[in-house]
Design an enzyme around this catalytic site. Structure first.
Site, PDB file in Angstrom:
ATOM      1  N   THR A  39       0.872  -1.189   0.000  1.00 32.06           N
ATOM      2  CA  THR A  39       0.000   0.000   0.000  1.00 32.06           C
ATOM      3  C   THR A  39       0.904   1.233   0.000  1.00 32.06           C
ATOM      4  OG1 THR A  39      -0.213  -0.182   2.408  1.00 32.06           O
ATOM      5  CG2 THR A  39      -2.041  -1.012   1.078  1.00 32.06           C
TER       6      THR A  39
ATOM      7  N   LYS B 232       4.075  -6.899   3.776  1.00 30.13           N
ATOM      8  CA  LYS B 232       3.813  -5.498   3.444  1.00 30.13           C
ATOM      9  C   LYS B 232       3.527  -4.750   4.739  1.00 30.13           C
ATOM     10  CE  LYS B 232       0.533  -3.329   3.294  1.00 30.13           C
ATOM     11  NZ  LYS B 232      -0.228  -2.462   4.289  1.00 30.13           N
TER      12      LYS B 232
ATOM     13  N   THR C 137       1.550  -6.738  12.798  1.00 31.28           N
ATOM     14  CA  THR C 137       1.016  -5.470  12.334  1.00 31.28           C
ATOM     15  C   THR C 137       1.256  -5.235  10.858  1.00 31.28           C
ATOM     16  OG1 THR C 137       3.030  -4.687  13.249  1.00 31.28           O
ATOM     17  CG2 THR C 137       1.089  -4.361  14.529  1.00 31.28           C
TER      18      THR C 137
ATOM     19  N   GLU D  77       6.767   4.741   7.192  1.00 28.21           N
ATOM     20  CA  GLU D  77       6.366   5.967   6.489  1.00 28.21           C
ATOM     21  C   GLU D  77       7.261   7.136   6.895  1.00 28.21           C
ATOM     22  OE1 GLU D  77       1.708   4.630   5.842  1.00 28.21           O
ATOM     23  OE2 GLU D  77       2.223   5.945   7.502  1.00 28.21           O
TER      24      GLU D  77
ATOM     25  N   ASN E 280       0.571  11.480   6.598  1.00 20.87           N
ATOM     26  CA  ASN E 280      -0.598  10.996   7.318  1.00 20.87           C
ATOM     27  C   ASN E 280      -1.622  12.080   7.630  1.00 20.87           C
ATOM     28  OD1 ASN E 280      -0.425   8.056   7.699  1.00 20.87           O
ATOM     29  ND2 ASN E 280       1.591   8.609   8.500  1.00 20.87           N
TER      30      ASN E 280
ATOM     31  N   THR F  83      -8.367  12.363   2.418  1.00 16.11           N
ATOM     32  CA  THR F  83      -9.087  13.495   1.797  1.00 16.11           C
ATOM     33  C   THR F  83      -8.294  14.084   0.647  1.00 16.11           C
ATOM     34  OG1 THR F  83      -8.188  14.904   3.538  1.00 16.11           O
ATOM     35  CG2 THR F  83     -10.437  14.143   3.783  1.00 16.11           C
TER      36      THR F  83
END
Lengths: 369, 369
Positions: free
Chosen positions: A122, A148, A159, A241, A364, A369
């Site tokens: 992802t 992943k 996780t 990330e 994040n 949105t």
């Protein structure tokens, strides 16, 4: 979409998220493992199928059912994993067509394995794979694994999504017991952001049809599997990330191993510690104080700390050190070693965490949105 | 430097950090409260005098001793607080001269109180003060309070420095009991970064010399004190390092209040939830999944969530909502309300947290070096 399909029944064990808000695919796969008759695993990325109510349960079942028809097996011999945004219904037309397309492209070569590992990404910058060959009882056994995960990563099994495939022969109950221990030493020891996902799934699929491994051979197999899983888990952290550093936290002198793990996990989760690592800032008070609020027994007058192997706090008192030089060392290494002794107990634990960067926050703040 | 000096003995109660790594000033002040004879409090900012070994203990004692000589009281009737960087010895020459200078400038007007509140700031953008007048038993009682704190803020009392002064008359044991309850409803319900400091101290100083408050009057006093402390605690969160929003998290339907608090605290600490609030991103799956890993009883099929009063998840299923409109509402409000029902229990709790911004990361990557 990613399909893993076997031409013979597989022993399958799973370890799943401990989050009480559990995604539909986890509920379904959990009910179907351990097993000695699994034939396939279907995975989608981009949508977690979590918090989706009864429709979500029906969708997870439909994915398995469709693949079972194509493979020619029972629905209950298919497992399912999903990862992505929480709270949105799966686009089932797209999923259905994806399963059909992937089934038409099944192959047993390395390229296909790599493509499968790519498919489950992802927010990952890179795919995560590991493989090993090992000799057991005069026979070569192969292990190939993919994973992943880059965000919503915190322990409590597991996780992220990960599948470990092997042609070894293992009994289902042994597979489950081994996988639990492996998870506790690897995927349960890493953190990107301390947020345990709703979808975490680790599967072990074993295709061997000889007499199951036992005794010393089984021990060697578990040791190899553990090392492989730690490598895979560290890949998750390194690709956290926005991450620029991996922090390896080793806690010793705790009253027991579990206590050491809790202290290490608390340090790993502190945003202040993470930011110090990001900036190559030897602001070590943040590390010691994080240990202090972990809620575990400590002997403050026996606490010592090394950062990048330099002893900077010894038996409760600060030591003189060259901050500029240590900062330069921290900045120039991708991996920063934090070694904390909290007393004279025998408990130890190692934990891996990513640092916290402006890129993590930026990414994040702008996800859905 | 900040001095608070009374011309008569004060009743003094304190609530202190629960971190096991405790700063020298906390150890000393903790040993001296509750008390009915306190005359002064000395505070420095910029250096926490934590993790400083025996020299740190001696320095904290020396600060009190110097002020006691100036005031003309026993050493043990002086309390001390420190805040700032951990692990460095206090510059005692500077501290000594600072105490002398401050003592020469003591005054009993509002300007001095405001200057004192300014003096204890470290990374705070603004000073935090609150005051109230209330009528009890036909007499006007005054309460004036100050606090500091913007980072290393997480509950477990009392993640900052705060002094509440009043001319009410309270017995020492009552003062201690009231202050503990007040802290649990206010300062222990806020989080900037989940990192419990080594120096947190909340003091209540009461100068009244009439018969101590009791019965209904004492209850009214505690209620007023609680409201004041919540206002002060919310000022800490609003001024959290880099913060752009305050998140007010209300959890209901939990099995008890403690359980509701743990769930609220877990949501407040999630970097993913914080980043969503920063970006005005109604990515509500992060909120529900954070509740799910809090380790407290939940009834997943009875979980409902409102963000800014809009119901977006009801009894375990997602509801259609206008994401763009809700995002606009979140962005335009400084305070974002999160209301989560986790079942049909009677437990509730309210918690306040700042969001997580790139400014927090930037600031904390560059703090000491």
């Amino acid at each position: 979409m990613c399909l893993i399909v076997s031409d013979r029944p597989l022993v399958a064990a799973g370890v799943y998220t401990t989050n009480q808000i559990v995604a539909a695919p986890v509920v379904l796969s959990r009910s179907r493992t351990p097993s000695a008759t699994v034939r396939a695993v279907v995975t989608n990325s981009g949508n977690a199928n979590a918090c989706t109510g009864e429709q979500g349960d029906a969708d997870a079942k439909a994915m398995c059912s469709q693949l079972a028809s194509l493979v020619g097996c029972e629905d209950t011999d298919v497992l399912v994993m999903s990862t992505g945004v929480i709270g949105q219904l799966l686009p089932m037309e797209k999923v259905k067509s994806g399963i059909d397309q992937c089934f038409g492209r099944l192959a047993s070569n390395e390229t296909s394995f790599v493509e499968a590992a790519e498919a489950i990404r992802t927010t990952d910058n890179a795919r995560k794979t590991e493989s090993r060959d090992m000799n057991l009882d005069g026979k070569t056994i192969r292990i190939a694994a993919m994973a992943k995960g880059a965000g919503m990563i915190a322990p409590n099994m597991a996780t992220m999504l990960s599948v470990i495939c092997t042609d070894a022969s293992i009994a289902p109950d042994e597979a489950k017991a081994i996988l639990t221990r492996v998870a506790n030493a690897s995927f349960n020891r890493v953190s990107v952001d301390g947020h345990t996902s709703t979808n975490d799934t680790l599967l072990l699929l074993a295709s061997g049809d000889e007499a199951p491994l036992s005794g010393d051979s089984l021990c060697l197999f578990e040791k190899e599997l553990t090392e492989l899983a730690i490598h895979l888990a560290k890949q998750l952290v390194a690709d956290g990330e926005g991450a620029t550093h991996v922090m390896q936290i080793h806690v010793s002198g705790a009253s027991n191993d579990k206590s050491a793990e809790t202290i290490a996990k608390t340090i790993a989760a502190s945003p202040l510690v993470k930011c110090a690592i990001t900036g190559g800032d030897p602001n070590w008070g943040r590390i010691v104080s994080a240990a202090g609020y972990a809620g575990e027994p400590m002997q403050p007058a026996k606490v010592s700390l090394r950062v990048c192997e330099e002893l900077i706090y010894e038996n409760g008192s600060p030591r003189k050190f060259d901050a500029a030089s240590l900062s330069a060392t921290m900045k120039s290494n991708n991996e920063v070693a934090v070694d904390l002794c909290v007393g004279d107990g025998k408990g130890t634990a190692t934990y891996w965490s990513s640092d916290l960067t402006t890129d993590y926050v930026r990414f994040n703040s702008e996800y859905t949105t």
